[in-house]
Design an enzyme around this catalytic site. Sequence first.
Site, mmCIF file in Angstrom:
data_model
loop_
_atom_site.group_PDB
_atom_site.id
_atom_site.type_symbol
_atom_site.label_atom_id
_atom_site.label_comp_id
_atom_site.label_asym_id
_atom_site.label_seq_id
_atom_site.Cartn_x
_atom_site.Cartn_y
_atom_site.Cartn_z
ATOM 1 N N GLY A 46 1.539 15.091 -15.447
ATOM 2 C CA GLY A 46 2.736 14.511 -14.900
ATOM 3 C C GLY A 46 2.887 12.935 -15.597
ATOM 4 N N GLN A 51 6.165 5.089 -19.087
ATOM 5 C CA GLN A 51 4.497 5.541 -19.066
ATOM 6 C C GLN A 51 3.527 5.025 -20.280
ATOM 7 O OE1 GLN A 51 3.545 8.137 -15.564
ATOM 8 N NE2 GLN A 51 2.223 7.435 -15.914
ATOM 9 N N CYS A 93 -3.551 8.469 -10.955
ATOM 10 C CA CYS A 93 -1.247 8.461 -12.356
ATOM 11 C C CYS A 93 -2.219 7.835 -13.595
ATOM 12 C CB CYS A 93 -1.224 6.795 -11.422
ATOM 13 S SG CYS A 93 0.270 6.194 -12.709
ATOM 14 N N LEU A 94 -1.337 8.853 -14.743
ATOM 15 C CA LEU A 94 -2.284 8.037 -16.382
ATOM 16 C C LEU A 94 -2.502 6.638 -16.448
ATOM 17 C CD1 LEU A 94 -1.190 11.096 -18.506
ATOM 18 C CD2 LEU A 94 -3.422 11.084 -17.474
ATOM 19 N N HIS A 135 6.705 11.295 -7.503
ATOM 20 C CA HIS A 135 5.781 9.994 -8.087
ATOM 21 C C HIS A 135 6.360 10.162 -9.554
ATOM 22 C CE1 HIS A 135 1.455 8.858 -9.568
ATOM 23 N NE2 HIS A 135 1.959 8.599 -11.068
ATOM 24 N N GLU A 136 6.717 11.192 -10.059
ATOM 25 C CA GLU A 136 7.245 10.789 -11.703
ATOM 26 C C GLU A 136 9.046 9.935 -11.430
ATOM 27 O OE1 GLU A 136 5.112 10.665 -14.073
ATOM 28 O OE2 GLU A 136 3.970 11.709 -12.410
ATOM 29 N N HIS A 139 8.913 6.219 -10.696
ATOM 30 C CA HIS A 139 8.116 5.580 -11.907
ATOM 31 C C HIS A 139 9.030 4.969 -12.776
ATOM 32 C CE1 HIS A 139 3.672 5.479 -12.924
ATOM 33 N NE2 HIS A 139 3.715 6.825 -12.800
HETATM 34 NI NI NI Z 1 2.037 8.090 -12.500
#
Ligand code: NI
Length: 175
Positions: A46, A51, A93-94, A135-136, A139
């Site tokens: 995701g 991000q 998380c990236l 989660h996304e 963000h």
């Molecule tokens: Ni993340």
Amino acid sequence: MAVLNIKTYGANILRKKAKSVTRFGAALEEFVQDMFQTMYEFKGIGLAAPQVGASMRLIVIDIEEIDPAYPPLALVNPELSDFEGDVNAEEGCLSFPGLQGFVSRAQKVHVKAQTPKGDPLEFVAEDWMARVLQHEIDHLNGVLFIDHVNSDELESMEPDLQLLKSGEIPRGEST
Ligand code: NI
């Protein structure tokens, strides 16, 4: 298509509320393709627009390897409701390469969003899709997964978080 730079922990945009998307069309669709390519390049499941430095309410998700019931999805201006259940599981998380933490999320959510073409979209998501959506969409509101981990775990993550803030990558598992 292009692989975009991913903002890691410490970048200001990760703490800002993202702006609603009002312009649909070719430019947005191209940006969505760049987001997918970036997510695949870094082996994520995701990715949210902040991000990659864009203050836009836009997320992409592909969990086909975990749950083939869900196709890859790009959601614009997504909103969740009807939260049900509670599941604790480890997520990463990236924007936090090498870090993982346990987070409680609803098991089931109702999603309302638009496609990159501007068409309305609504569905019920469960299990990992529900988790990744939560989660996304966090963000998009400047909320990060570390905000949900318990204080003991957060304390043990602190050295790695400091490394990330100083621009280094912690030596952990890279997921
Ligand atoms: Ni993340």
